[in-house]
Design a protein around this motif. Structure first.
Motif, PDB file in Angstrom:
ATOM      1  N   GLY A   1       1.937   2.039  -3.262  1.00  0.00           N
ATOM      2  CA  GLY A   1       0.889   2.358  -4.222  1.00  0.00           C
ATOM      3  C   GLY A   1       0.374   1.162  -4.999  1.00  0.00           C
ATOM      4  O   GLY A   1      -0.335   1.332  -5.993  1.00  0.00           O
TER       5      GLY A   1
ATOM      6  N   THR B   1       7.780  -0.420  -3.239  1.00  0.00           N
ATOM      7  CA  THR B   1       7.201  -1.403  -2.324  1.00  0.00           C
ATOM      8  C   THR B   1       8.275  -2.059  -1.466  1.00  0.00           C
ATOM      9  O   THR B   1       8.101  -2.236  -0.251  1.00  0.00           O
TER      10      THR B   1
ATOM     11  N   SER C   1       4.524   0.002  -7.757  1.00  0.00           N
ATOM     12  CA  SER C   1       5.967   0.083  -7.964  1.00  0.00           C
ATOM     13  C   SER C   1       6.687  -0.976  -7.142  1.00  0.00           C
ATOM     14  O   SER C   1       6.561  -1.015  -5.917  1.00  0.00           O
TER      15      SER C   1
ATOM     16  N   ILE D   1       0.834  -1.205   0.000  1.00  0.00           N
ATOM     17  CA  ILE D   1       0.000   0.000   0.000  1.00  0.00           C
ATOM     18  C   ILE D   1       0.867   1.252   0.000  1.00  0.00           C
ATOM     19  O   ILE D   1       0.616   2.220  -0.731  1.00  0.00           O
TER      20      ILE D   1
ATOM     21  N   ARG E   1      -3.662   9.897  -0.350  1.00  0.00           N
ATOM     22  CA  ARG E   1      -4.104   9.463  -1.683  1.00  0.00           C
ATOM     23  C   ARG E   1      -5.570   9.824  -1.922  1.00  0.00           C
ATOM     24  O   ARG E   1      -5.960  10.158  -3.043  1.00  0.00           O
TER      25      ARG E   1
ATOM     26  N   ILE F   1      -1.139   7.513   4.548  1.00  0.00           N
ATOM     27  CA  ILE F   1      -0.966   7.302   3.107  1.00  0.00           C
ATOM     28  C   ILE F   1      -2.325   7.255   2.413  1.00  0.00           C
ATOM     29  O   ILE F   1      -2.528   7.871   1.357  1.00  0.00           O
TER      30      ILE F   1
END
Length: 344
Positions: free
Chosen positions: A290, A297, A293, A287, A334, A330
């Protein structure tokens, strides 16, 4: 806090973070190709660790029988799907993949003496037992729902997790197991002792990142997976078999899970339900990255491991809360940064 304690905490954090990085990479891989938030990834870790521990003890691992059951279920589903236009060649191909392969692996495990194998041999046999499960799991649970919404796939993923955890209890029992290290010994770096097993963990994580990069950038199958992730319908229109790419993603995820289980088995005692919490921590890393990537990650998962290590020292009772709370800012960021969009 003196430098010695700090160094040990960093070492523990990096070791755990490397395992979480492997799980996060697998989660990003599966989500990118199939849109499945693969909650049962931790069960592959559990199965891998318990399988290795069973082989070390000279016992037949429960995954050998479970693999045959999965293969039979996948074969019956394939036969039912093409029952009206069943062809002998297709039936033979399905029988080879879904029946002959798991039975052959089962026969190898029964005929050889697992305890006599070297550590690397046991690890490879463990991976061979777990890897086909990814393909069969995709065929049984997710391929029929390939075009469903992300919510439906998530609900299915939760159901598969609960089923696999129950199967782990049935085939392995409630007793915790611990495997033998791939390489014994400890090395001293400065004043800090580092076990050979930790070096295996670090090296495997780096190799997995490099391997995934090469696979997606340099191979035809990897590029097909990327195309499926970008536009599933478009990939179909240009002749890419999306069923094949989905199965490939799940096999790779199962291999990564099995490798993670092999690496973590000598470090801590593994129970049938241990993988769930580990998988969630890998999910936190995914998470933070995202769900897109691989490098981000991996770095985020290392950060999760470090946060967990320091939280266990300063506030051990709240370490899980602190780790899982990392995703809140996060998600808020987002949510605020993303514009309004029409729901699928």
């Amino acid at each position: 806090m003196d430098p010695t304690v700090l160094a040990f905490l960093i070492q523990d954090g990096v070791t755990n973070g490397a395992i979480y990085a492997l799980l996060g990479l697998a989660l990003v891989l599966v989500f990118a190709v199939t849109r499945v938030i693969f909650i049962p990834q931790g069960e592959f870790v559990t199965y891998g660790a318990l399988t290795l521990a069973s082989l070390d003890a000279g016992r037949l691992p429960g995954t050998a029988s479970l693999l045959v059951c999965f293969g039979v279920a996948a074969f019956l589903l394939d036969v039912w799907e093409v029952r009206r236009g069943l062809q002998l060649s297709a039936l033979a191909r399905n029988a080879l993949l879904n029946l002959a392969l798991p039975l052959a692996i089962y026969g190898i495990v029964v005929l050889i003496d697992p305890a006599a194998l070297p550590p690397i041999g046991k690890a490879l046999l463990t991976i061979a037992l777990i890897a086909p499960m990814g393909l069969y799991l995709y065929r049984i649970a997710f391929r029929p729902l390939a075009d469903a919404s992300v919510l439906v796939l998530l609900i299915t993923s939760v159901g598969v997790h609960l089923a696999m955890m129950g199967l782990g209890l049935f085939f392995f029992g409630a007793e915790g197991l611990r495997g033998q290290p791939l390489a014994p010994g400890t090395y001293t770096i400065g004043f800090l002792p580092v076990s050979a097993q930790s070096l295996w963990i670090y090296g495997t994580t780096i190799a997995a990142m490099a391997g995934l990069y090469f696979f997606f950038e340099k191979t035809i199958l990897g590029k097909a997976l990327r195309a499926t992730a970008a536009n599933r319908l478009g990939a179909r229109l240009v002749g890419i078999r999306t069923q094949l790419t989905g199965g490939t993603a799940f096999v790779l995820a199962a291999i990564i899970g099995a490798v993670s289980g092999v690496l973590i088995s000598p470090v801590t005692t593994i129970y049938y339900d241990t993988g769930f919490l580990m998988g969630l921590k890998g999910f936190v890393g995914a998470i933070l990255g995202g769900l897109a990537s691989f490098p981000v990650t991996a770095l985020a998962a290392l950060g999760v491991g470090l946060v967990e290590a320091f939280a266990s020292f300063f506030a051990s009772s709240y370490k899980e809360i602190i780790v899982f709370a990392l995703i809140i800012p996060i998600l808020l960021w987002r949510s605020l940064a993303a514009g309004e969009h029409e729901e699928e």
